[in-house]
Write a protein that holds these residues in place. Sequence first.
Motif, PDB file in Angstrom:
ATOM      1  N   TRP A   9       0.816  -1.228   0.000  1.00  0.00           N
ATOM      2  CA  TRP A   9       0.000   0.000   0.000  1.00  0.00           C
ATOM      3  C   TRP A   9       0.843   1.269   0.000  1.00  0.00           C
ATOM      4  O   TRP A   9       0.538   2.194  -0.763  1.00  0.00           O
ATOM      5  N   ARG A 109      -8.130  10.832  -5.756  1.00  0.00           N
ATOM      6  CA  ARG A 109      -8.987   9.731  -5.305  1.00  0.00           C
ATOM      7  C   ARG A 109      -8.196   8.429  -5.178  1.00  0.00           C
ATOM      8  O   ARG A 109      -8.367   7.691  -4.222  1.00  0.00           O
ATOM      9  N   GLU A 110      -7.330   8.190  -6.152  1.00  0.00           N
ATOM     10  CA  GLU A 110      -6.525   6.970  -6.119  1.00  0.00           C
ATOM     11  C   GLU A 110      -5.592   6.974  -4.903  1.00  0.00           C
ATOM     12  O   GLU A 110      -5.463   5.976  -4.213  1.00  0.00           O
ATOM     13  N   LYS A 113      -7.550   6.261  -1.890  1.00  0.00           N
ATOM     14  CA  LYS A 113      -7.930   4.845  -1.867  1.00  0.00           C
ATOM     15  C   LYS A 113      -6.818   4.017  -1.242  1.00  0.00           C
ATOM     16  O   LYS A 113      -7.075   3.187  -0.370  1.00  0.00           O
ATOM     17  N   TRP A 114      -5.558   4.265  -1.681  1.00  0.00           N
ATOM     18  CA  TRP A 114      -4.445   3.497  -1.124  1.00  0.00           C
ATOM     19  C   TRP A 114      -4.256   3.818   0.355  1.00  0.00           C
ATOM     20  O   TRP A 114      -3.952   2.918   1.148  1.00  0.00           O
ATOM     21  N   HIS A 116      -6.625   4.667   2.428  1.00  0.00           N
ATOM     22  CA  HIS A 116      -7.727   3.994   3.116  1.00  0.00           C
ATOM     23  C   HIS A 116      -7.442   2.492   3.247  1.00  0.00           C
ATOM     24  O   HIS A 116      -7.678   1.903   4.312  1.00  0.00           O
TER      25      HIS A 116
END
Length: 151
Positions: A9, A109-110, A113-114, A116
Amino acid sequence: MANLKKSVWPVLEKLSESREAAAFRQLAEGRQKLADCERREKRLAELRADYESRYLQAGTGRVQSIADMNMCRGFVDHVDGLQKMLGQQKSNLVYAVESAGQAYADAQREKMKWQHLEERDIAIERSKRVAQEQRATDAMAVARFAYRRMS
């Protein structure tokens, strides 16, 4: 396997950060080019208005020759062509800025996402560790209870 996820991640997040930075640079460059185009467009409009007003002022005091009128018409036509070209360039730049803005938002957003997913994996590992500690404590309590009963 859990260590692999912990290492994946942050790497993906760093890649997303670099994409985000590149998208932001593109967005900033696009905005700058659009602002420059708008300044050029404004300058052309001012130039045309200035030329037309000078031509009209000069024309009030004397009769103008055909050559002067043709030169004026040619200049105005040239400015019209430049304005049309700038209009097309501006519409292309507006599209590029919108695309760059969308790419920047996608990159953000990407990245989130990572982040999160990394936080989620940390929370899962923490809950597994707490559950394992609780099982160990329960097993110790059961063994202690059994030992006391036997004594």
